[in-house]
Design an enzyme around this catalytic site. Structure first.
Site, PDB file in Angstrom:
ATOM      1  N   SER A  55     -10.007   1.863   2.876  1.00  0.00           N
ATOM      2  CA  SER A  55      -8.873   2.718   2.015  1.00  0.00           C
ATOM      3  C   SER A  55      -8.070   1.792   1.023  1.00  0.00           C
ATOM      4  CB  SER A  55      -8.061   3.732   2.680  1.00  0.00           C
ATOM      5  OG  SER A  55      -7.213   2.909   3.688  1.00  0.00           O
TER       6      SER A  55
ATOM      7  N   SER B  95      -9.923  -0.976   6.897  1.00  0.00           N
ATOM      8  CA  SER B  95      -9.381  -0.640   5.540  1.00  0.00           C
ATOM      9  C   SER B  95      -8.837  -1.801   4.817  1.00  0.00           C
ATOM     10  CB  SER B  95      -8.346   0.416   5.536  1.00  0.00           C
ATOM     11  OG  SER B  95      -8.808   1.673   5.380  1.00  0.00           O
TER      12      SER B  95
ATOM     13  N   LYS C  92       0.923  -1.118  -0.170  1.00  0.00           N
ATOM     14  CA  LYS C  92      -0.027   0.084  -0.020  1.00  0.00           C
ATOM     15  C   LYS C  92       0.767   1.319  -0.128  1.00  0.00           C
ATOM     16  CE  LYS C  92      -4.152   1.872   2.657  1.00  0.00           C
ATOM     17  NZ  LYS C  92      -5.092   1.534   3.597  1.00  0.00           N
TER      18      LYS C  92
HETATM   19  N1  GLN Z   1     -13.098   3.579   6.086  1.00  0.00           N
HETATM   20  C1  GLN Z   1     -12.536   3.833   7.436  1.00  0.00           C
HETATM   21  C2  GLN Z   1     -12.304   5.326   7.502  1.00  0.00           C
HETATM   22  O1  GLN Z   1     -12.444   6.121   6.616  1.00  0.00           O
HETATM   23  C3  GLN Z   1     -11.203   3.231   7.515  1.00  0.00           C
HETATM   24  C4  GLN Z   1      -9.777   3.795   7.251  1.00  0.00           C
HETATM   25  C5  GLN Z   1      -8.757   2.812   7.450  1.00  0.00           C
HETATM   26  O2  GLN Z   1      -9.000   1.588   8.210  1.00  0.00           O
HETATM   27  N2  GLN Z   1      -7.574   3.092   7.253  1.00  0.00           N
HETATM   28  O3  GLN Z   1     -11.796   5.882   8.457  1.00  0.00           O
END
Ligand code: GLN
Length: 473
Positions: free
Chosen positions: A154, A178, A79
């Site tokens: 994400s 995420s 990532k």
């Molecule tokens: N979708 C979640 C957020 O927007 C998770 C983000 C993540 O795990 N980095 O915070």
């Protein structure tokens, strides 16, 4: 020879490499070919490394001189928020465009030591905030299962790289879901390990008390291999827990906790509920005891998360000020430079959360918001600990909906955040969670369920996960 990448797993690749069926260079080339063919459309990778074949040659040396491990020659994507020495890493954000990492994060260093082949960096929501990868400065990533749908977020890039057969596995970060939610949207397995296991050294910090690195793979066995390879103590991460403390009293899964009223609550798609009930039946038929549980506090994890996360993010992201990293837009004075750089460099959602976080931490509001959220967080931890006295794991859907269409939730930040309904509790409590495919769904998509275990109970997740792979087709 043509390598069948679709059915390939780490174990199979390792056996083939060991037997000389194909070489690490041939394997890496096979993945590069898929990337060349598909990435322009999918946008999983934002950069394919130029030294992939060199890394693969090094892996071949390791096979020749007998130092190869299970990960030697295994092509993996990373990532864009994980630091790889000498390479660009931007966290999907304009503010870090052009930022070159000056060191390897611990997970990256371990992968390199084991001879894994790092294919490139993958797309993600701006600063890891989002559930669809639509906020990335590199544009959205498409879901390889259904091109009109988001891959989740994400970590949309990491999952898409694996789902399109452009990597055998991926490493990503999970702060509120995420890894698990995008894994669910693309039919893969995703693990958020226990807080304090896999080192976050060299991971761009979002919310430091929730952030965790973990793997995305095509099956549970591969996730287990990658977790075991990175489940090590690291003095460079002050939250790393000494190995002797990483113990879970439970050794097998017999009782599965089902928070039925939560799963049947508002905002959960009918097909998700149906698949969940079918999964319950199959698990019961397989001999597991299903126990109805109530999680009245845990159900409020999302509210806790969206106070604590912005608070921590607002302080973590303060370092991107146009002075030290990436983008710098000079203004008429220092304050103007900060404003210009941060105003342009961060996307809308990131700015929204920084403002929210600064507000909840501000004098006069700290106790009311941040202080209260931390109190509820502690209560949630206790509630889950009590429940784990009665059951071995807890099962929920991974996400309340299937992968949605592009644009569907971009103008409704609340709807977007509801995608994290079932995944944030594991981050809030620091416990491990895994997403496992649980059957075919409409539009070529796949259903998924999540299991959560007590701290350091990853082995329970692997055990039940493997069983699910057998019984949930
Ligand atoms: N979708 C979640 C957020 O927007 C998770 C983000 C993540 O795990 N980095 O915070």
């Amino acid at each position: 020879m043509k390598i069948n990448l679709q059915n390939l797993t780490i174990e199979k690749a390792h056996t083939a490499l060991l037997a000389g069926e194909y070489s690490a260079v041939e394997l890496a080339q096979a993945y590069l070919n898929v990337i060349a063919e598909k990435n322009a459309d999918i946008n999983a990778y934002v950069e394919v490394y130029t030294d992939v074949l060199e890394q693969a040659k090094h892996a071949e040396e390791m096979f020749k001189n007998g130092t190869a491990t299970i990960l030697t020659g295994i092509p993996i994507s990373v990532k864009d928020n994980m630091l790889v020495k000498g390479k660009e890493s931007t966290g999907g954000s304009d503010i870090l465009k052009g930022h070159i990492s000056i060191y390897d994060g611990t997970v990256i260093a371990e992968l390199k030591k084991a001879g894994a082949v790092l294919l490139g960096r993958t797309n993600m929501d701006d600063s890891a905030m989002g559930s669809s990868t639509e906020t990335s400065c590199y544009g959205p990533t498409k879901n390889p299962l259904a091109l009109d749908r988001v891959p989740g977020g994400s970590s949309g890039g990491p999952v898409a790289s694996v789902a399109m057969d452009g990597a055998l596995a991926a490493f990503a970060s999970d702060t509120g879901g995420s890894i698990r939610q995008p894994a669910a949207y693309t039919g893969l397995v995703g693990l958020k390990p226990t807080y304090g296991t896999v080192s976050r050294y060299g991971l761009m910090a979002l919310a430091s008390s929730f952030d965790q690195i973990g793997p995305v793979t095509k099956n549970v066995a591969d996730t287990e291999i990658l977790f075991n390879a990175t489940n090590i103590y690291d003095t460079m991460d002050s939250t790393s827990v000494p190995m002797e403390k990483r113990v879970c009293a439970k050794t097998a899964v017999k009782k599965i906790g089902i928070p039925r009223s939560w799963v049947n609550g508002e905002g959960i798609e009918e097909s998700i509920k149906k698949n969940f009930e079918e999964t319950c039946t199959k698990l019961k038929d397989a001999g597991y005891e299903l126990v109805d549980i109530e999680l009245p506090l845990t159900e409020h994890s999302l509210a806790v998360y969206y106070v604590i996360l912005p608070a921590e993010a607002s302080s973590n992201l303060a370092r991107y000020d146009g002075m030290r990293y990436g983008l710098s837009l000079p203004g008429k004075d220092l304050l103007d430079t900060y404003k210009k750089t941060r105003g342009v460099g961060f996307g809308k959602e990131v700015r929204r959360r920084i403002m929210l976080g600064t507000y909840v931490l501000s004098h006069g509001y700290y106790d009311a918001y941040y202080g209260s959220a931390v109190k509820v967080q502690n209560a949630i931890r206790k509630e889950l600990a009590n429940v784990f006295e009665k059951v071995d794991v807890i099962m929920t859907p991974t996400a309340p909906t299937l992968a949605f269409k592009f644009g569907e939730k971009m103008n409704d930040p609340m709807a977007m955040k509801l995608s994290d309904l079932f995944t944030v509790p594991a981050n809030v409590a620091g416990i491990p969670g895994i997403s496992i495919p649980s059957g075919k769904a409409e539009n070529n998509l796949v259903h998924s369920i999540q299991f959560m275990a007590p701290h350091y109970g990853e082995n329970l997740l692997f055990e039940i996960g493997k069983k699910c792979e057998e019984i949930l087709k």
